[in-house]
Design an enzyme around this catalytic site. Structure first.
Site, PDB file in Angstrom:
ATOM      1  N   ASP A 139      -4.023  -8.642   0.299  1.00 14.10           N
ATOM      2  CA  ASP A 139      -3.138  -7.567  -0.429  1.00 14.10           C
ATOM      3  C   ASP A 139      -3.061  -6.258   0.335  1.00 14.10           C
ATOM      4  O   ASP A 139      -2.143  -5.390   0.319  1.00 14.10           O
ATOM      5  CB  ASP A 139      -3.238  -7.609  -1.686  1.00 14.10           C
ATOM      6  CG  ASP A 139      -3.238  -8.816  -2.625  1.00 14.10           C
ATOM      7  OD1 ASP A 139      -2.481  -9.701  -2.018  1.00 14.10           O
ATOM      8  OD2 ASP A 139      -3.855  -8.935  -3.527  1.00 14.10           O
ATOM      9  N   GLU A 241       6.041 -10.756  -4.430  1.00 11.58           N
ATOM     10  CA  GLU A 241       6.037 -11.499  -5.532  1.00 11.58           C
ATOM     11  C   GLU A 241       6.090 -10.397  -6.711  1.00 11.58           C
ATOM     12  O   GLU A 241       6.749 -10.666  -8.043  1.00 11.58           O
ATOM     13  CB  GLU A 241       4.750 -12.097  -5.663  1.00 11.58           C
ATOM     14  CG  GLU A 241       3.530 -11.471  -5.558  1.00 11.58           C
ATOM     15  CD  GLU A 241       2.159 -12.201  -5.498  1.00 11.58           C
ATOM     16  OE1 GLU A 241       2.352 -13.256  -5.652  1.00 11.58           O
ATOM     17  OE2 GLU A 241       1.347 -11.456  -5.337  1.00 11.58           O
TER      18      GLU A 241
END
Length: 394
Positions: A139, A241
């Site tokens: 991430d 997402e």
């Protein structure tokens, strides 16, 4: 006689393509130091500690380590469990029975919280325990470091996948002209932005990038997709997402998460599927929906050479600093040059890392949410060798 020094290492959170390079770095540096009686691995992270599932890592053959270091997944198994207050006495008992003097966690921001919890519990129990976080996350949202090991390889995958999806949509034309790709990243848009790293000209994918930093503006997103479709005959949109609308609400459902983990992280139904339906209704054409999922963090063939090297070095650096008496720190990556790219390791206190998330700076995204040249200069060195340039007949 001095007390035995045993080092414990565990892996925590989602694996990255290079998490096992960090494990190798820790184990090899520990063996070379000659400072420890033993080196143990907690099988399954926090659950492994509570269940006393411990592996003797010194027994792993030197001939086996190269194949472990390059393997996807987490070789020790991983965890998303948080130690509860009632479980901490068992943790202290484990430390005492195993004579653990150094505890290294290969993980991200939630793992930093675990490291702080363990360090505090040990101190309160009168144990001299050195605790370190070896950083990892695809991430790229760890504060206190220029970038996170794991990001460069996942970014390389996302960029390559977007290149391929773009050429596929271009070839299919009227039969399936639009593709929506949903990528990982939690609440920061680093991976979605990486989709532009293979883009050579305006015609190339992606044409729209949607990140949490900009939020979801349906009119802007649909306008961008339609514009590319009308101009080129196809379009590719990359959405992250956890993108939310301008009021910070999830794009799907009633806001109730599908799952909440021990650290309070919410998991919602995919934003990509929502966008796919929106575009289908708007343009009345077939829209493909791709969600790479765990492939983003497990594609061994697309590991960045830079990422692999740095992942191993942060593991080694954690051992060296822990032996120097440091504790409650995360090893960081410090960028010291771009042409050519160079980096070195540093140290960051765990407190600001634990539970925090680094978002993309404003200058990394333009007014329409597309990654800028400033972002490209930041990210391009991290993916290793240049991605291929593809030709066209027409």
């Amino acid at each position: 006689m001095s007390p035995a020094k045993n080092l414990l290492v565990m892996q925590s959170g989602g694996p990255t393509p290079v998490i096992n390079r960090s494990l190798f770095g820790v184990c090899d540096e520990t063996a070379n130091s000659g400072a420890f009686t033993g080196i143990f691995g907690a099988h399954g992270g926090t659950e492994g500690v509570l269940d006393n599932r411990v592996l003797d890592l010194a027994a792993v053959s030197s001939n086996t380590w190269p194949s472990i270091a390059m393997a996807p997944g987490a070789a020790l198994g991983t965890t998303r469990k948080k130690f509860s207050d009632s479980e901490l006495p068992r943790v202290i008992d484990f430390i005492e029975r195993r004579e653990i003097s150094h505890w290294l966690i290969i993980g991200g921001n939630d793992s930093a919280s675990t490291a702080l919890t363990v360090g505090t519990a040990a101190k309160d129990a009168g144990r001299d325990l050195k605790v370190f976080l070896v950083p990892k996350t695809v991430d790229n949202d760890l504060v206190g470091t220029d970038h996170s090991p794991g990001y460069g390889s996942a970014a390389r995958f996302v960029a390559a996948a977007t290149q391929g999806a773009g050429r596929d949509a271009e070839a299919m034309g009227p039969a399936a002209p639009i593709t929506v790709i949903e990528v990982a990243g939690r609440d920061s848009g680093w991976l979605a932005a990486a989709s532009v790293l293979g883009k050579r000209e305006q015609r190339d994918a992606p044409h729209v990038v949607v990140t949490p930093e900009k939020g979801f503006d349906s009119s802007l997103v649909l306008s961008g997709i339609e514009s590319a479709y009308r101009r080129y005959g196809f379009a590719v949109a990359v959405i992250q997402e956890n993108v939310r609308d301008k009021d910070s609400r999830p794009l799907t459902g009633d806001g109730t998460p599908l799952h909440v983990d021990d650290f309070g992280n919410e998991y919602h139904e995919g934003a990509g599927r929502y966008l796919t339906t929106l575009v289908t209704d708007h343009l009345k054409v077939r829209v493909r929906y791709d969600q790479p999922g765990t492939i983003q963090r497990s594609m061994a063939e697309l590991v960045s050479s830079v990422d692999a090297r740095e992942a191993e070095e942060v593991g080694r650096a954690a051992v060296r600093h822990a032996l120097d008496g440091e504790t409650s720190r995360m090893v960081s990556i410090v960028r010291i040059g771009d042409d050519p790219y160079e980096s070195e390791t540093g140290l960051t206190p765990l407190e600001p890392v634990a539970g925090a998330h680094k978002t993309m700076p404003a200058e990394f995204l333009d007014s329409e949410g597309m990654p800028t040249s400033v972002f490209l200069d930041y990210a391009r060195p991290l993916i290793g060798d240049p991605l291929p340039t593809f030709g066209r007949i027409a």
